[in-house]
Every structure is written in structure tokens, then in C-alpha cells.
Design an enzyme around this catalytic site. Structure first.
Site, PDB file in Angstrom:
ATOM      1  N   ARG A 199       0.813  -1.220   0.000  1.00  0.00           N
ATOM      2  CA  ARG A 199       0.000   0.000   0.000  1.00  0.00           C
ATOM      3  C   ARG A 199       0.847   1.271   0.000  1.00  0.00           C
ATOM      4  O   ARG A 199       0.483   2.258   0.616  1.00  0.00           O
ATOM      5  CB  ARG A 199      -0.946   0.038   1.213  1.00  0.00           C
ATOM      6  CG  ARG A 199      -1.999  -1.035   1.222  1.00  0.00           C
ATOM      7  CD  ARG A 199      -3.240  -0.576   0.471  1.00  0.00           C
ATOM      8  NE  ARG A 199      -4.184  -1.674   0.343  1.00  0.00           N
ATOM      9  CZ  ARG A 199      -5.279  -1.798   1.078  1.00  0.00           C
ATOM     10  NH1 ARG A 199      -5.568  -0.897   1.959  1.00  0.00           N
ATOM     11  NH2 ARG A 199      -6.064  -2.835   0.900  1.00  0.00           N
TER      12      ARG A 199
ATOM     13  N   ARG B  98      -3.496   6.528  -0.117  1.00  0.00           N
ATOM     14  CA  ARG B  98      -3.987   7.661   0.663  1.00  0.00           C
ATOM     15  C   ARG B  98      -2.957   8.382   1.506  1.00  0.00           C
ATOM     16  O   ARG B  98      -3.198   9.506   1.933  1.00  0.00           O
ATOM     17  CB  ARG B  98      -5.150   7.209   1.553  1.00  0.00           C
ATOM     18  CG  ARG B  98      -6.375   6.830   0.744  1.00  0.00           C
ATOM     19  CD  ARG B  98      -7.325   5.997   1.547  1.00  0.00           C
ATOM     20  NE  ARG B  98      -6.661   4.783   2.015  1.00  0.00           N
ATOM     21  CZ  ARG B  98      -7.204   3.898   2.821  1.00  0.00           C
ATOM     22  NH1 ARG B  98      -8.411   4.103   3.289  1.00  0.00           N
ATOM     23  NH2 ARG B  98      -6.532   2.814   3.176  1.00  0.00           N
TER      24      ARG B  98
ATOM     25  N   ARG C 117      -6.688  11.563  -7.487  1.00  0.00           N
ATOM     26  CA  ARG C 117      -7.876  10.712  -7.326  1.00  0.00           C
ATOM     27  C   ARG C 117      -9.162  11.516  -7.142  1.00  0.00           C
ATOM     28  O   ARG C 117     -10.264  10.960  -7.245  1.00  0.00           O
ATOM     29  CB  ARG C 117      -7.693   9.791  -6.124  1.00  0.00           C
ATOM     30  CG  ARG C 117      -7.155   8.387  -6.397  1.00  0.00           C
ATOM     31  CD  ARG C 117      -8.127   7.492  -7.148  1.00  0.00           C
ATOM     32  NE  ARG C 117      -9.494   7.526  -6.635  1.00  0.00           N
ATOM     33  CZ  ARG C 117      -9.905   6.918  -5.539  1.00  0.00           C
ATOM     34  NH1 ARG C 117      -9.094   6.173  -4.841  1.00  0.00           N
ATOM     35  NH2 ARG C 117     -11.165   7.024  -5.136  1.00  0.00           N
TER      36      ARG C 117
ATOM     37  N   ASP D 134      -6.663  -3.381  -7.438  1.00  0.00           N
ATOM     38  CA  ASP D 134      -7.235  -3.967  -6.234  1.00  0.00           C
ATOM     39  C   ASP D 134      -7.551  -5.431  -6.521  1.00  0.00           C
ATOM     40  O   ASP D 134      -7.727  -5.823  -7.679  1.00  0.00           O
ATOM     41  CB  ASP D 134      -8.508  -3.230  -5.800  1.00  0.00           C
ATOM     42  CG  ASP D 134      -8.880  -3.603  -4.365  1.00  0.00           C
ATOM     43  OD1 ASP D 134      -8.306  -3.029  -3.426  1.00  0.00           O
ATOM     44  OD2 ASP D 134      -9.706  -4.523  -4.188  1.00  0.00           O
TER      45      ASP D 134
ATOM     46  N   TYR E 184     -14.863 -11.701   0.106  1.00  0.00           N
ATOM     47  CA  TYR E 184     -15.645 -10.500  -0.241  1.00  0.00           C
ATOM     48  C   TYR E 184     -16.880 -10.866  -1.058  1.00  0.00           C
ATOM     49  O   TYR E 184     -17.952 -10.291  -0.866  1.00  0.00           O
ATOM     50  CB  TYR E 184     -14.783  -9.495  -1.012  1.00  0.00           C
ATOM     51  CG  TYR E 184     -13.712  -8.862  -0.137  1.00  0.00           C
ATOM     52  CD1 TYR E 184     -14.032  -7.819   0.716  1.00  0.00           C
ATOM     53  CD2 TYR E 184     -12.406  -9.326  -0.152  1.00  0.00           C
ATOM     54  CE1 TYR E 184     -13.072  -7.248   1.538  1.00  0.00           C
ATOM     55  CE2 TYR E 184     -11.438  -8.767   0.661  1.00  0.00           C
ATOM     56  CZ  TYR E 184     -11.771  -7.731   1.506  1.00  0.00           C
ATOM     57  OH  TYR E 184     -10.826  -7.180   2.325  1.00  0.00           O
TER      58      TYR E 184
HETATM   59  O1  1CP Z   1       0.265   0.421  -3.178  1.00  0.00           O
HETATM   60  C1  1CP Z   1      -0.290  -0.686  -3.249  1.00  0.00           C
HETATM   61  O2  1CP Z   1      -0.068  -1.591  -2.421  1.00  0.00           O
HETATM   62  C2  1CP Z   1      -1.163  -0.998  -4.486  1.00  0.00           C
HETATM   63  C3  1CP Z   1      -2.545  -0.994  -4.344  1.00  0.00           C
HETATM   64  C4  1CP Z   1      -3.443  -1.986  -3.639  1.00  0.00           C
HETATM   65  C5  1CP Z   1      -3.277  -3.325  -3.272  1.00  0.00           C
HETATM   66  C6  1CP Z   1      -2.030  -4.178  -3.358  1.00  0.00           C
HETATM   67  C7  1CP Z   1      -4.768  -1.625  -3.339  1.00  0.00           C
HETATM   68  C8  1CP Z   1      -5.353  -0.303  -3.578  1.00  0.00           C
HETATM   69  N1  1CP Z   1      -5.415  -2.728  -2.863  1.00  0.00           N
HETATM   70  C9  1CP Z   1      -4.528  -3.775  -2.788  1.00  0.00           C
HETATM   71  C10 1CP Z   1      -4.813  -5.154  -2.387  1.00  0.00           C
HETATM   72  C11 1CP Z   1      -5.942  -5.419  -1.493  1.00  0.00           C
HETATM   73  N2  1CP Z   1      -7.213  -4.940  -1.543  1.00  0.00           N
HETATM   74  C12 1CP Z   1      -5.897  -6.377  -0.434  1.00  0.00           C
HETATM   75  C13 1CP Z   1      -4.693  -7.207  -0.124  1.00  0.00           C
HETATM   76  C14 1CP Z   1      -3.671  -6.400   0.598  1.00  0.00           C
HETATM   77  C15 1CP Z   1      -3.961  -6.070   2.032  1.00  0.00           C
HETATM   78  O3  1CP Z   1      -4.158  -6.992   2.826  1.00  0.00           O
HETATM   79  O4  1CP Z   1      -3.970  -4.871   2.341  1.00  0.00           O
HETATM   80  C16 1CP Z   1      -7.142  -6.405   0.177  1.00  0.00           C
HETATM   81  C17 1CP Z   1      -7.568  -7.244   1.352  1.00  0.00           C
HETATM   82  C18 1CP Z   1      -7.972  -5.495  -0.523  1.00  0.00           C
HETATM   83  C19 1CP Z   1      -9.390  -5.188  -0.272  1.00  0.00           C
HETATM   84  C20 1CP Z   1      -9.562  -3.750   0.020  1.00  0.00           C
HETATM   85  N3  1CP Z   1      -9.580  -2.788  -0.942  1.00  0.00           N
HETATM   86  C21 1CP Z   1      -9.648  -3.118   1.280  1.00  0.00           C
HETATM   87  C22 1CP Z   1      -9.623  -3.828   2.643  1.00  0.00           C
HETATM   88  C23 1CP Z   1     -10.979  -3.863   3.253  1.00  0.00           C
HETATM   89  C24 1CP Z   1     -11.056  -4.807   4.454  1.00  0.00           C
HETATM   90  O5  1CP Z   1     -11.586  -5.927   4.300  1.00  0.00           O
HETATM   91  O6  1CP Z   1     -10.579  -4.436   5.543  1.00  0.00           O
HETATM   92  C25 1CP Z   1      -9.752  -1.737   1.036  1.00  0.00           C
HETATM   93  C26 1CP Z   1      -9.883  -0.647   2.052  1.00  0.00           C
HETATM   94  C27 1CP Z   1      -9.709  -1.548  -0.371  1.00  0.00           C
HETATM   95  C28 1CP Z   1      -9.741  -0.263  -1.114  1.00  0.00           C
HETATM   96  C29 1CP Z   1      -8.413   0.171  -1.615  1.00  0.00           C
HETATM   97  N4  1CP Z   1      -7.584  -0.603  -2.398  1.00  0.00           N
HETATM   98  C30 1CP Z   1      -6.463   0.133  -2.726  1.00  0.00           C
HETATM   99  C31 1CP Z   1      -6.617   1.426  -2.132  1.00  0.00           C
HETATM  100  C32 1CP Z   1      -5.625   2.557  -2.270  1.00  0.00           C
HETATM  101  C33 1CP Z   1      -7.822   1.434  -1.436  1.00  0.00           C
HETATM  102  C34 1CP Z   1      -8.421   2.601  -0.654  1.00  0.00           C
HETATM  103  C35 1CP Z   1      -9.544   3.199  -1.393  1.00  0.00           C
HETATM  104  C36 1CP Z   1      -9.336   4.576  -1.936  1.00  0.00           C
HETATM  105  O7  1CP Z   1      -8.250   5.178  -1.990  1.00  0.00           O
HETATM  106  O8  1CP Z   1     -10.386   5.105  -2.365  1.00  0.00           O
END
Ligand code: 1CP
Length: 369
Positions: A45, A49, A58, A94, A173
Site C-alpha cells: 500500500r 492515501r 484521485r 485492487d 468478499y
Molecule cells: O500500493 C499498493 O499496495 C497498491 C494498491 C493496492 C493493493 C495491493 C490496493 C489499492 N489494494 C490492494 C490489495 C488489497 N485490496 C488487499 C490485499 C492487501 C492487504 O491486505 O492490504 C485487500 C484485502 C484489498 C481489499 C480492500 N480494498 C480493502 C480492505 C478492506 C477490508 O476488508 O478491511 C480496502 C480498504 C480496499 C480499497 C483500496 N484498495 C487500494 C486502495 C488505495 C484502497 C483505498 C480506497 C481509496 O483510496 O479510495
């Protein structure tokens, strides 16, 4: 083993001899190994943000729309590389993007995460997924391929890591309909209707695996499979219901030369079983010291991790002590990619990350230790 195209950064920009690839293929920093100049560091990540430049680009664009806009995806992926000088980019996307491209009605709700309009729970739901066309899906991956090409054209010698979610985490999910802490519907499906569960997990593995392979063929030099929520399973349930489907995902890229990183949260007890799904590098969260992880894996697998993300909010002194401890413990492994134990928290001061990268590079440069 299939080769990558001559225009792939692996060949054209020699990402195969970058610090990331050296560590991922089992090399410690050494003057004798091309590219092994220091221990590589990147952050899960790292895009997103915590960066003001991310919040700016964004603005007004929905998360999944951003993931399907190649120019925007490339820009966001490159932002943390430019700012922090990390040793890899991670593709901005994602784990639910392939599900959306397969036709599932999913959105990412700010502050919540992925939300699925119609949770997948019945045989009819799963049969409908199976009836979707793989050819249409391959065509829908075009914006992903284009985004990877734009990204790697800017990153040149810095390798891009492609990724996808593992079937258990992604399916959680789909079945729950959104984020969950206990995965009750998912596990209920698994335990009560195992044949149905296996069909769903196999379908998710196929689409996620195609998404992963598309990233590699278009320019990614390593992959990471996120099974973030596998820690909710016992070892027995993991090997009975999940491991084979994670292996199916990896199968989509095992003919290619790229390292395969596998990561989960709270998965200390699953480490060996997760590796057996086909990983060549194991990501470790901050709960398990790297020397212990290395011992559990028999000292043969490069490791990635595992600074506690909370250390980003601690004093510089506490942080430096923690970083040195992770580096020391990581010395035990045949190769060490420095990372956090999980993703960068939203309110992290980006300056702290930039300093952390410089610290890791200084402390691990060839000759420094
Ligand atoms: O920089 C990076 O790492 C690249 C971007 C990335 C990655 C690798 C995003 C962007 N998502 C992910 C993978 C992801 N998505 C995982 C596996 C990694 C981890 O464990 O963190 C998971 C579980 C998700 C699902 C997801 N997407 C969540 C978690 C929700 C929960 O169950 O607690 C969330 C909050 C998202 C949204 C998301 N994905 C990525 C971003 C930057 C965001 C935030 C949303 C936004 O900016 O509007």
C-alpha cells in the site's frame, strides 16, 4: 520455461539484475552478484492515501474507475517510486478488479472497502459465474495491460510487482458481500457445501490468475499473491479447502521466470503450507520474527517483511531500533526484501517512509554490514 518478450523490462531494462530480483532469488547484498547492491525495500500500500499527490489525482474519480484508467493507474503506481526511491513499484489496482472485469457488481466504498451488490452464495450464483466467457474476460484486461506498459516505460530499471488476491481472500468478499472479520458465510459454504466452495474458488483462481499473468506479460518483473485473510483458517482447513486454489493462481505464471511472493496476515502457522502452494518468496507479517520464519521454512526461502506498521507512528529512535532488529533477523534468510508487516496506514507521514527507505539502503549497502 517460457521467456518474456525481448521488449519486456526484464530484458530491456535488466530488472532481472535489480536489488529486488537479487534478494527474491536468494542473494544477500554482495559485490559478486549483479544488482545485489543493498537490501531492497518497498511497502505494501505504498501508493494511495498517505500521499498528497495521490489524493489530488484521485479527486472526483471512483476507485475502480481509477483502476481501469491506464494513465491514472500508471501515474499513481509511479508516485511512491519517485518520492521514496523504493526498489519496486506495486501495480495500483485492487484484488476485486478482476471480479469487476468478470462482470460482478462490486464497488469500493471509501472508508469501507469492496462491497458486492449481490453476495455469491447459491449454486445458481456460482453457475452464473462459470457461464461467463473467459475470452471476454481476456479482452476486458486490455486497460490493465496498457497501464502496465505505461508504468514500466516510466519505471525502466525499477521492477514492477504485479499482484492479485488469493481465492480465499477474494471469495470472502464475494460471499460475505463486503469486509468481514469472521468470514462466517464463506466458511459455512466451505464446510457445508465443499463441492460448491471448490467450484467458486476455482473460478476465482482462474480469473485472478489471468489478471496476474496479463500483468507479467505486459511488463511486471515479480508477482505477489495476497491471501490477507487466510490467517482466519486452521492449517487443516487451509490445506483442505484453500491451498490447491492458491496453487491454481500461481500456475498461471510458473512457466515465466518471475519470482512469486506469497503474503498473508496472521499466517505464522500456515507459512509452510502457503509456500507449498507455489511461492518462491514468503511475505511475513510483523507478528512472526524473520529468523523464526526462516527456521520454520528450513532456511531455503527468501523472505519479505516485516516492520510493524505502527512503528511509522513511533519516535525516530524506536523506529530505528525496530528497523535494525528486522534487518538483523532478516540476515538469517537466504534473501531479504524489506517491507512492513502489512500495508501503510492511511495517516502515515510520507516523510517517515522516505527516511525509512534511505535508512535501509544506508544500513545494508554492500560493505556496510
Ligand atoms: O500500493 C499498493 O499496495 C497498491 C494498491 C493496492 C493493493 C495491493 C490496493 C489499492 N489494494 C490492494 C490489495 C488489497 N485490496 C488487499 C490485499 C492487501 C492487504 O491486505 O492490504 C485487500 C484485502 C484489498 C481489499 C480492500 N480494498 C480493502 C480492505 C478492506 C477490508 O476488508 O478491511 C480496502 C480498504 C480496499 C480499497 C483500496 N484498495 C487500494 C486502495 C488505495 C484502497 C483505498 C480506497 C481509496 O483510496 O479510495
Amino acid at each position: 520455461m517460457s521467456d518474456l518478450d525481448v521488449t519486456h523490462p526484464w530484458h530491456q531494462h535488466h530488472t532481472s539484475t535489480s536489488p529486488l530480483l537479487a534478494a527474491a532469488t536468494g542473494h544477500r547484498p554482495s559485490p559478486d552478484i549483479p544488482g545485489a547492491t543493498h537490501r531492497p525495500v518497498w511497502f505494501m500500500r505504498q501508493a494511495g492515501r498517505s500521499l498528497p499527490e495521490y489524493r489530488e489525482v484521485r479527486q472526483g474519480t471512483d476507485m475502480l474507475d481509477a483502476c481501469l484508467n491506464p494513465e491514472l493507474t500508471a501515474e499513481i503506481t509511479c508516485q511512491p517510486v519517485r518520492r521514496h526511491h523504493v526498489d519496486a513499484g506495486i501495480f495500483f489496482s485492487d484484488i476485486v478488479v478482476p471480479m469487476k472485469l468478470a462482470g460482478i457488481d462490486v464497488e469500493i466504498v471509501p472508508g469501507t472497502g469492496p462491497v458486492v451488490a449481490h453476495p455469491i452464495r447459491t449454486e445458481a450464483d456460482i453457475a452464473a459465474l462459470e457461464a461467463t466467457s473467459a475470452d471476454d474476460f481476456e479482452a476486458a484486461l486490455d486497460p490493465i495491460r496498457e497501464a502496465v506498459r505505461l508504468t514500466t516505460a516510466e519505471l525502466t530499471t525499477t521492477p514492477l510487482i504485479g499482484f492479485c488476491g488469493a481465492p480465499f481472500t477474494v471469495a470472502s468478499y464475494l460471499v460475505e458481500g463486503g469486509p468481514s472479520r469472521e468470514y462466517l458465510h464463506t466458511k459455512a459454504l466451505m464446510f457445508s457445501r465443499p463441492a460448491l466452495w471448490h467450484r467458486l474458488a476455482a473460478w476465482v483462481a482462474d480469473r485472478s490468475g489471468r489478471f496476474l499473468r496479463a500483468q507479467v506479460l505486459a511488463g511486471a518483473s515479480a508477482v505477489q499473491l495476497f491471501d490477507s485473510w487466510a490467517g482466519g483458517l486452521s492449517l487443516e482447513d487451509y490445506t483442505t479447502y484453500v491451498q490447491q486454489h492458491s496453487a491454481e493462481v500461481f500456475d498461471h505464471v510458473t512457466d515465466l521466470p518471475v519470482p512469486r511472493i506469497h503474503f498473508g496476515v496472521n499466517t505464522a502457522e500456515l507459512l509452510v503450507a502457503m509456500r507449498a502452494a507455489g511461492a518462491t518468496v514468503m511475505g511475513v507479517d510483523h507478528r512472526l520474527p524473520l529468523d523464526e520464519a526462516n527456521a520454520r521454512l528450513g532456511g531455503t526461502t527468501p523472505l519479505q517483511g516485516n516492520i510493524d506498521p505502527a512503528m511509522l507512528f513511533a519516535t525516530p529512535q524506536a523506529r530505528e531500533t525496530a528497523v535494525r532488529r528486522v534487518l538483523d533477523r532478516g540476515t538469517a534468510a537466504p534473501g531479504h526484501i524489506v517491507n512492513l508487516g502489512h500495508g501503510v496506514p492511511q495517516h502515515t507521514d510520507p516523510g517517515v517512509l522516505t527516511d525509512l527507505v534511505a535508512m535501509v539502503h544506508d544500513l545494508t549497502r554492500v560493505g556496510a554490514r
